[in-house]
Design a protein around this motif. Structure first.
Motif, PDB file in Angstrom:
ATOM      1  N   GLY A  32       0.824  -1.203   0.000  1.00 14.71           N
ATOM      2  CA  GLY A  32       0.000   0.000   0.000  1.00 14.71           C
ATOM      3  C   GLY A  32       0.858   1.254   0.000  1.00 14.71           C
ATOM      4  O   GLY A  32       1.952   1.264   0.562  1.00 14.71           O
ATOM      5  N   ILE A  33       0.355   2.304  -0.646  1.00 18.91           N
ATOM      6  CA  ILE A  33       0.980   3.628  -0.505  1.00 18.91           C
ATOM      7  C   ILE A  33      -0.126   4.583  -0.106  1.00 18.91           C
ATOM      8  O   ILE A  33      -1.113   4.736  -0.826  1.00 18.91           O
ATOM      9  CB  ILE A  33       1.635   4.099  -1.813  1.00 18.91           C
ATOM     10  N   ILE A  34       0.025   5.177   1.066  1.00 14.86           N
ATOM     11  CA  ILE A  34      -0.992   6.126   1.481  1.00 14.86           C
ATOM     12  C   ILE A  34      -0.394   7.522   1.544  1.00 14.86           C
ATOM     13  O   ILE A  34       0.823   7.701   1.650  1.00 14.86           O
ATOM     14  CB  ILE A  34      -1.628   5.782   2.848  1.00 14.86           C
ATOM     15  N   GLY A  35      -1.261   8.505   1.478  1.00  9.90           N
ATOM     16  CA  GLY A  35      -0.815   9.883   1.552  1.00  9.90           C
ATOM     17  C   GLY A  35      -2.010  10.786   1.345  1.00  9.90           C
ATOM     18  O   GLY A  35      -3.007  10.386   0.755  1.00  9.90           O
ATOM     19  N   MET A 198      -6.790   4.079   5.196  1.00 13.67           N
ATOM     20  CA  MET A 198      -6.052   3.065   5.946  1.00 13.67           C
ATOM     21  C   MET A 198      -6.806   1.740   5.993  1.00 13.67           C
ATOM     22  O   MET A 198      -6.213   0.675   6.075  1.00 13.67           O
ATOM     23  CB  MET A 198      -5.811   3.542   7.374  1.00 13.67           C
ATOM     24  N   GLU A 199      -8.131   1.823   5.956  1.00 16.96           N
ATOM     25  CA  GLU A 199      -8.946   0.612   6.037  1.00 16.96           C
ATOM     26  C   GLU A 199      -8.636  -0.322   4.852  1.00 16.96           C
ATOM     27  O   GLU A 199      -8.602  -1.543   5.001  1.00 16.96           O
ATOM     28  CB  GLU A 199     -10.432   1.017   6.043  1.00 16.96           C
ATOM     29  N   VAL A 200      -8.372   0.270   3.698  1.00 17.99           N
ATOM     30  CA  VAL A 200      -8.025  -0.498   2.499  1.00 17.99           C
ATOM     31  C   VAL A 200      -6.682  -1.208   2.712  1.00 17.99           C
ATOM     32  O   VAL A 200      -6.513  -2.386   2.410  1.00 17.99           O
ATOM     33  CB  VAL A 200      -7.961   0.439   1.271  1.00 17.99           C
ATOM     34  N   ALA A 227       1.442  -0.516  14.320  1.00 21.31           N
ATOM     35  CA  ALA A 227       1.705  -0.607  15.763  1.00 21.31           C
ATOM     36  C   ALA A 227       2.596   0.534  16.233  1.00 21.31           C
ATOM     37  O   ALA A 227       2.385   1.089  17.311  1.00 21.31           O
ATOM     38  CB  ALA A 227       2.353  -1.953  16.091  1.00 21.31           C
ATOM     39  N   PHE A 228       3.601   0.900  15.420  1.00 20.78           N
ATOM     40  CA  PHE A 228       4.561   1.917  15.844  1.00 20.78           C
ATOM     41  C   PHE A 228       4.791   2.948  14.749  1.00 20.78           C
ATOM     42  O   PHE A 228       5.888   3.052  14.204  1.00 20.78           O
ATOM     43  CB  PHE A 228       5.886   1.247  16.256  1.00 20.78           C
ATOM     44  N   PRO A 229       3.751   3.719  14.426  1.00 24.89           N
ATOM     45  CA  PRO A 229       3.931   4.735  13.383  1.00 24.89           C
ATOM     46  C   PRO A 229       4.933   5.782  13.864  1.00 24.89           C
ATOM     47  O   PRO A 229       4.893   6.198  15.021  1.00 24.89           O
ATOM     48  CB  PRO A 229       2.535   5.345  13.238  1.00 24.89           C
ATOM     49  N   LYS A 230       5.864   6.161  12.968  1.00 17.25           N
ATOM     50  CA  LYS A 230       6.885   7.122  13.381  1.00 17.25           C
ATOM     51  C   LYS A 230       6.446   8.557  13.096  1.00 17.25           C
ATOM     52  O   LYS A 230       6.875   9.477  13.758  1.00 17.25           O
ATOM     53  CB  LYS A 230       8.196   6.817  12.639  1.00 17.25           C
ATOM     54  N   SER A 231       5.598   8.727  12.081  1.00 19.31           N
ATOM     55  CA  SER A 231       5.268  10.088  11.649  1.00 19.31           C
ATOM     56  C   SER A 231       3.874  10.488  12.116  1.00 19.31           C
ATOM     57  O   SER A 231       2.975   9.648  12.212  1.00 19.31           O
ATOM     58  CB  SER A 231       5.310  10.149  10.121  1.00 19.31           C
ATOM     59  N   PRO A 232       3.690  11.776  12.395  1.00 16.49           N
ATOM     60  CA  PRO A 232       2.354  12.264  12.745  1.00 16.49           C
ATOM     61  C   PRO A 232       1.340  11.985  11.641  1.00 16.49           C
ATOM     62  O   PRO A 232       0.168  11.736  11.913  1.00 16.49           O
ATOM     63  CB  PRO A 232       2.548  13.775  12.917  1.00 16.49           C
ATOM     64  N   VAL A 233       1.781  12.009  10.374  1.00 13.01           N
ATOM     65  CA  VAL A 233       0.858  11.748   9.260  1.00 13.01           C
ATOM     66  C   VAL A 233       0.306  10.328   9.364  1.00 13.01           C
ATOM     67  O   VAL A 233      -0.901  10.110   9.249  1.00 13.01           O
ATOM     68  CB  VAL A 233       1.578  11.891   7.904  1.00 13.01           C
ATOM     69  N   PHE A 237      -3.560   9.193   9.976  1.00 15.56           N
ATOM     70  CA  PHE A 237      -4.247   8.273   9.064  1.00 15.56           C
ATOM     71  C   PHE A 237      -4.819   7.086   9.824  1.00 15.56           C
ATOM     72  O   PHE A 237      -5.875   6.567   9.494  1.00 15.56           O
ATOM     73  CB  PHE A 237      -3.290   7.745   7.996  1.00 15.56           C
ATOM     74  N   LEU A 238      -4.078   6.673  10.864  1.00 16.49           N
ATOM     75  CA  LEU A 238      -4.473   5.475  11.591  1.00 16.49           C
ATOM     76  C   LEU A 238      -5.583   5.714  12.589  1.00 16.49           C
ATOM     77  O   LEU A 238      -6.139   4.772  13.139  1.00 16.49           O
ATOM     78  CB  LEU A 238      -3.246   4.917  12.331  1.00 16.49           C
ATOM     79  N   SER A 239      -5.913   6.985  12.826  1.00 16.42           N
ATOM     80  CA  SER A 239      -6.791   7.283  13.962  1.00 16.42           C
ATOM     81  C   SER A 239      -8.150   6.585  13.860  1.00 16.42           C
ATOM     82  O   SER A 239      -8.766   6.291  14.876  1.00 16.42           O
ATOM     83  CB  SER A 239      -6.967   8.791  14.115  1.00 16.42           C
ATOM     84  N   SER A 240      -8.593   6.252  12.631  1.00 19.42           N
ATOM     85  CA  SER A 240      -9.884   5.571  12.518  1.00 19.42           C
ATOM     86  C   SER A 240      -9.769   4.087  12.829  1.00 19.42           C
ATOM     87  O   SER A 240     -10.755   3.400  13.002  1.00 19.42           O
ATOM     88  CB  SER A 240     -10.445   5.752  11.106  1.00 19.42           C
TER      89      SER A 240
END
Ligand SMILES: Nc1ncnc2c1ncn2[C@@H]1O[C@H](COP(=O)(O)OP(=O)(O)OP(=O)(O)O)[C@@H](O)[C@H]1O
Ligand SMILES: [Mg+2]
Length: 353
Positions: A32-35, A198-200, A227-233, A237-240
């Motif tokens: 996946g590539i998210i942004g 992120m769900e995708v 589990a361990f996202p390093k960036s605020p972005v 994205f993961l908040s949902s």
């Protein structure tokens, strides 16, 4: 597929739209590539089959450097790369079979061969009975199935998907993702999945990269990034999906420093098997903590449990280092993310101000 130091600058734009992006997509992986919107995702996919010519850098698909090819050699190399789109891009004047036949016709495949190759492709995407239907007679999900069959017509090594489910409702999205996963497994097809959802990624991607302002700021196995996202972005994205950040109404009440009338707020990330250990009972019985749970959620990523629990650790005091080493002995991750004013003290503070 390898992407090496890819940079794209448009003359009209201020800075680079892609800035030194390097990424290896493992064979048979769904990556996946998210942004966010404007991060450069579509520009990146278009560079991969040279629909857009990068300013510098290389793209290598099945040992062929796409970026150095032109003309007939480029057209031949593009057969290794299938692509599906958000708005399907079907020809309304052609039937389902006619749309799927198009890349075969362009590649010069004989009419007899085309007739032979269409039915199994339609079978694969579950549209065997719709060969003679026109796009206007199909639902969104069915249109995307046609898009997928068309993309697979020339037996590509890689499938590029640019927001292929963004125009579909959640249930249809799930069906299309399921189909992509099925095709990935059955054909060993490598899939690059561009999305802002992120769900995708969670549903089918084994790996995920995060693109922000044209730069690749994160990349790894989906579970690790979740589990361990390093960036605020990535966190936002993961908040949902993962409760890395507290809801603002709770976060706004936390203080950054400890005071005499505060208790520390502990965030615990549970991964893998440790999600089955009686962690809370141990915190209470062994460490004499009075936990007050603020927020929590357990989810399954790639079939593995991932939980984030945030609690006020009443009575933690000087035992913090012991608690953190207990957590890490279970391969859990714990950190103090703030300090909560005790309820009685909160009343007094309000009365004071
Ligand atoms: N042909 C072009 N000429 C100039 N600038 C462009 C061109 N194509 C894209 N851009 C700019 O490049 C940036 C990235 O665009 P891109 O379409 O790759 O983003 P994206 O991540 O796919 O966004 P979205 O999620 O909205 O689809 C944007 O700022 C866009 O305005
Ligand atoms: Mg885009």
């Amino acid at each position: 597929m390898r992407i090496e130091n890819l940079t794209k600058t448009y003359e009209s734009a201020a800075g680079p739209v892609l800035d030194d992006v390097s990424l290896t997509i493992g064979e048979g992986h769904i990556h996946g590539i998210i942004g966010r919107s404007g991060a450069g995702k579509s520009t990146l996919v278009r560079c991969l089959n040279k629909l857009v010519t990068p300013t510098s850098g290389r793209v290598i698909v099945s040992d062929r450097e796409i970026t150095s090819l032109d003309g007939a050699a480029l057209r031949a190399a593009r057969r290794d790369i299938g692509m599906i789109f958000q708005h399907f891009n079907l020809l309304s004047s052609r039937t389902v079979a006619g749309n799927v036949a198009l890349p075969l016709e362009v590649a010069g495949v004989s009419k007899a061969d085309i007739r032979r190759r269409i039915p199994p492709l339609l079978e694969l995407v579950g549209l065997a009975s719709k060969a003679d239907a026109y796009p206007s007679e199909l639902s969104g999900g069915q249109k995307q199935r046609v898009g997928i069959a068309r993309a697979l017509a020339l037996d590509p090594k890689v499938l590029l998907s640019d927001e292929a489910t963004s125009a579909l409702d959640p249930e249809t999205t799930e069906q299309i993702l399921h189909l992509l996963k099925d095709i990935n497994r059955r054909l060993g097809l490598t899939i690059l999945l561009i999305t802002h959802e992120m769900e995708v990624v969670r549903a089918i991607a084994s790996h995920v990269a995060v693109l922000e302002h044209g730069r690749l700021i994160e990349n790894g196995p989906t579970f690790d990034v979740f589990a361990f996202p390093k960036s605020p972005v990535a966190r936002s994205f993961l908040s949902s999906i993962v409760a890395h950040d507290l809801p603002p109404e709770i976060a706004g009440r936390l203080l950054p420093e400890a005071h005499a009338d505060t208790d520390p707020v502990l965030r615990i990330v549970f991964t893998g098997d440790a999600a089955h250990d009686p962690v809370i009972a141990t915190l209470v019985e062994q460490f004499r903590i009075r936990p007050n749970i603020l927020h929590g959620r357990i989810d399954y990523i790639d079939g593995k449990p991932l939980g984030v629990l945030t609690l006020i650790a009443g009575g933690l005091g000087e035992r913090l280092p012991d608690v953190l080493s207990y957590l890490s002995s279970l391969r859990l991750f714990g950190e103090v993310i703030g300090h909560a004013v005790r309820p009685a003290a909160a009343g007094a503070r309000r009365a004071h101000s």
